[in-house]
Design an enzyme around this catalytic site. Structure first.
Site, PDB file in Angstrom:
ATOM      1  N   HIS A   1       0.845  -1.201   0.000  1.00 13.59           N
ATOM      2  CA  HIS A   1       0.000   0.000   0.000  1.00 13.59           C
ATOM      3  C   HIS A   1       0.884   1.255   0.000  1.00 13.59           C
ATOM      4  O   HIS A   1       0.678   2.183   0.767  1.00 13.59           O
ATOM      5  CB  HIS A   1      -0.980  -0.019   1.180  1.00 13.59           C
ATOM      6  CG  HIS A   1      -2.085  -1.013   0.986  1.00 13.59           C
ATOM      7  ND1 HIS A   1      -3.348  -0.673   0.572  1.00 13.59           N
ATOM      8  CD2 HIS A   1      -2.090  -2.368   1.102  1.00 13.59           C
ATOM      9  CE1 HIS A   1      -4.097  -1.766   0.452  1.00 13.59           C
ATOM     10  NE2 HIS A   1      -3.350  -2.815   0.772  1.00 13.59           N
TER      11      HIS A   1
ATOM     12  N   TYR B   1       3.696  -5.231   9.565  1.00 16.07           N
ATOM     13  CA  TYR B   1       3.540  -3.769   9.472  1.00 16.07           C
ATOM     14  C   TYR B   1       4.657  -3.096  10.275  1.00 16.07           C
ATOM     15  O   TYR B   1       5.224  -2.089   9.862  1.00 16.07           O
ATOM     16  CB  TYR B   1       2.202  -3.308  10.065  1.00 16.07           C
ATOM     17  CG  TYR B   1       0.967  -3.561   9.240  1.00 16.07           C
ATOM     18  CD1 TYR B   1       0.862  -4.638   8.357  1.00 16.07           C
ATOM     19  CD2 TYR B   1      -0.141  -2.716   9.356  1.00 16.07           C
ATOM     20  CE1 TYR B   1      -0.297  -4.856   7.633  1.00 16.07           C
ATOM     21  CE2 TYR B   1      -1.298  -2.930   8.618  1.00 16.07           C
ATOM     22  CZ  TYR B   1      -1.378  -4.001   7.771  1.00 16.07           C
ATOM     23  OH  TYR B   1      -2.529  -4.210   7.068  1.00 16.07           O
TER      24      TYR B   1
END
Lengths: 369, 192
Positions: free
Chosen positions: A74, A343
């Protein structure tokens, strides 16, 4: 000055024999080995091919290259700001402060899936919406959602396998369709999930996209009742079908449309909590829950300001889906801990790099203000 | 004082062994969580409050250390060994302070909430700055390895004295109290 005390009862210990001395050194060595070995064992030094957060992020870098300062997935995105108005309907489901009636501030980020920060917008690219709600008691709630009704992979290992299968051939620059077929042949759950995903009509933009929590979570109310939930952000902007036939020339057309819409008027979504029943899978994000499950509208999200990734504070946040307030807890979905770990690894790597300018520049965001 | 304490005080020994267990768990949890997908969340949920507990306890421990100086070194320790022991004690005390503080600081710089209980959140002690986070995060790892190495040095030194030199040094910190017969101490042995 300090002189030394001697224990008169224990005068000089008897001299050690050669063998005894050797044995004692051996014991010392063994103890040292156990101590160092235990530490190394916990650090995973003995399992070389285990999938670790670092190896997972290496996978993203192998497939997409390293784009300094950008998220490893992303990568292309844009910051947004707004607020969430809770209507109080969520209080019976969760004791999280956010569900008490009232308004909380929100910072977020729209994004496209994939690790290329300059990728061209396409109607079928994964659209992401990550949000951070700042609760009045200082707690934070972060959620990173995508516009897929189910997640294509059941386990982090499957996600990684597919990632590596999608790696472009260094000679042709294209991925090997054979490898993807091989992956799908061994992952029927992904094939089924993709059928569900393709069965959902694609909307024209970010503004009229529905965003899903992907994973199941647990809500715990003040009585201590714990229920499985998923959540959805459904747009209050009218649905318009994506035009797959003619993709606009503008490589940022999705983001530019969003900028223009937010400048015209704030965009709104309803936050809907879907309540799972016993038997609904909480550890398998590839399987949709039955459509008739109870849905509770708990409030409205309003986004009224956009900002480039170059300047937005959201760029410097890790939208870790396990940053949760009291009242929301992780489910047994194996993806959740893995998302949190990966993440974090991606965040740590990019935090130490000098970021290049984003595709959506501050000047793009000011257009039409 | 006719006789000198040959053991650390009960409270000192309690602190030593409690914190030894906490710190060794902490180092192993730290090493394990950065290498694990499945257990990452569980481990980090232990790592943060445990780190803060260590920070609280080391304050108590430092005060206790200043109020209750340790028994003097046995005669079997050379000057160099005493210097090394003092340096490693200083290093370990420093790391017990610095490692949790860096952890707290780096989470602050990255804006990760530090929730201990619903009503007890730690404030952010540094501004939101990811470059700062990256530097502190790296330092956290390096200092944790340094802590482990210091522990290993301490462990080996104690075992060497216990197994080879056999000067009863381990008894100073034994979790149980040891009554030493005829403990005679020179008047001058008291730290001045």
């Amino acid at each position: 000055m300090t002189t030394d005390f001697k224990l008169s009862a224990e005068s000089e210990p008897p001299r050690l024999g050669k063998l005894s001395k050797l044995a004692r050194f051996g014991l010392l060595g063994a103890a040292l080995t156990v101590a160092a070995g235990t530490f190394a064992y916990f650090g995973g030094w003995f399992i070389r091919d285990d999938l670790t957060p670092a190896r997972f992020v290496d996978g993203f870098e192998q497939v997409n290259g390293v784009h300094a300062g950008f998220r490893r997935n992303h990568a292309k995105g844009m910051g947004v700001f707004g607020f969430f108005d809770s209507n109080g309907n969520g209080v019976r489901l969760s004791q999280a402060v956010i569900f008490q009636p009232g308004r909380v501030q929100v910072i977020g980020r729209f994004s496209l899936g994939g690790g290329h920060p300059d990728v061209s917008d396409k109607p079928d690219a994964v659209r992401g919406l990550a949000l951070q709600f700042s609760l009045p008691n200082g707690e934070l709630w972060r959620t990173a959602m995508i516009n897929f009704p189910v997640f294509p992979f059941r386990t982090p290992e499957a996600f990684y396998e597919q990632l590596i299968a999608s790696k472009p051939d260094p000679n042709t620059g294209k991925h090997d369709p054979g490898k993807m077929e091989e992956f799908l042949a061994s992952h029927p759950e992904t094939v089924q999930a993709l059928t569900v995903i393709k069965g959902q009509p694609s909307s024209s933009g970010f503004d009229n996209s529905t965003f899903h929590s992907s994973n199941a979570f647990r809500f715990i109310n003040s009585a201590g009742d714990s229920i499985p939930v998923r959540w959805i952000m459904t747009p209050m902007q009218p649905f318009e079908s994506a035009n797959n036939a003619s993709i606009p020339q503008d490589k940022n057309y999705l983001f530019n449309a969003l900028i223009a819409q937010i400048h015209r008027q704030p965009l709104r979504w309803r936050l809907i909590i879907v309540i799972g029943q016993p038997g609904d899978p909480t550890n398998d994000a590839t399987i949709p829950w039955p459509a008739e499950r109870e849905q509770v509208v708990v409030g409205t999200l309003t986004l009224d300001r956009v900002e480039s990734d170059d300047t937005s504070a959201a760029t410097d946040l890790n939208f870790d889906p396990l940053v949760l307030p009291v009242g929301i807890a992780p489910s047994d979905d194996p993806l959740l801990s893995a998302r949190s770990a990966v993440y974090s690894q991606s965040f740590t790597r990019r935090a130490g790099e000098t970021k290049q300018p984003s595709a959506i520049r501050p000047s793009d965001v000011r257009k039409g203000e | 004082m006719p006789t000198q304490r040959s053991q650390f005080t009960v409270f000192s020994r309690l602190l030593h062994w409690t914190m030894a267990a906490m710190i060794l768990s902490m180092l192993c949890i730290g090493a394990a969580m950065v290498a694990s997908l499945a257990n990452y969340h569980v481990l980090i949920s232990i790592h943060r409050p445990l780190g803060i507990s260590i920070l609280v306890l080391v304050v108590v421990r430092l005060v206790n250390r200043l109020l209750n100086p340790p028994p003097s070194f046995p005669a079997t320790m050379s000057r160099a060994e005493r210097l090394a022991a003092t340096a490693s004690e200083f290093t370990m005390y420093s790391l017990m302070f610095i490692l949790p503080l860096i952890g707290w600081g780096m989470l602050s710089a990255a804006r990760y909430p530090i929730i201990l209980t619903r009503s007890l959140h730690l404030p952010f002690i540094l501004p939101h700055d990811v470059t700062l986070y990256a530097a502190l995060r790296k330092m956290h790892t390096i200092l944790a390895y340094l802590f482990f190495l210091t522990f290993v040095a301490h462990f080996v030194a104690i075992l060497y004295h216990a197994l080879i030199v056999r000067d009863g040094i381990l008894k100073r910190m034994a979790p149980w109290s040891i009554r030493l017969k005829n403990t005679v101490v020179d008047q001058n042995s008291v730290n001045k």
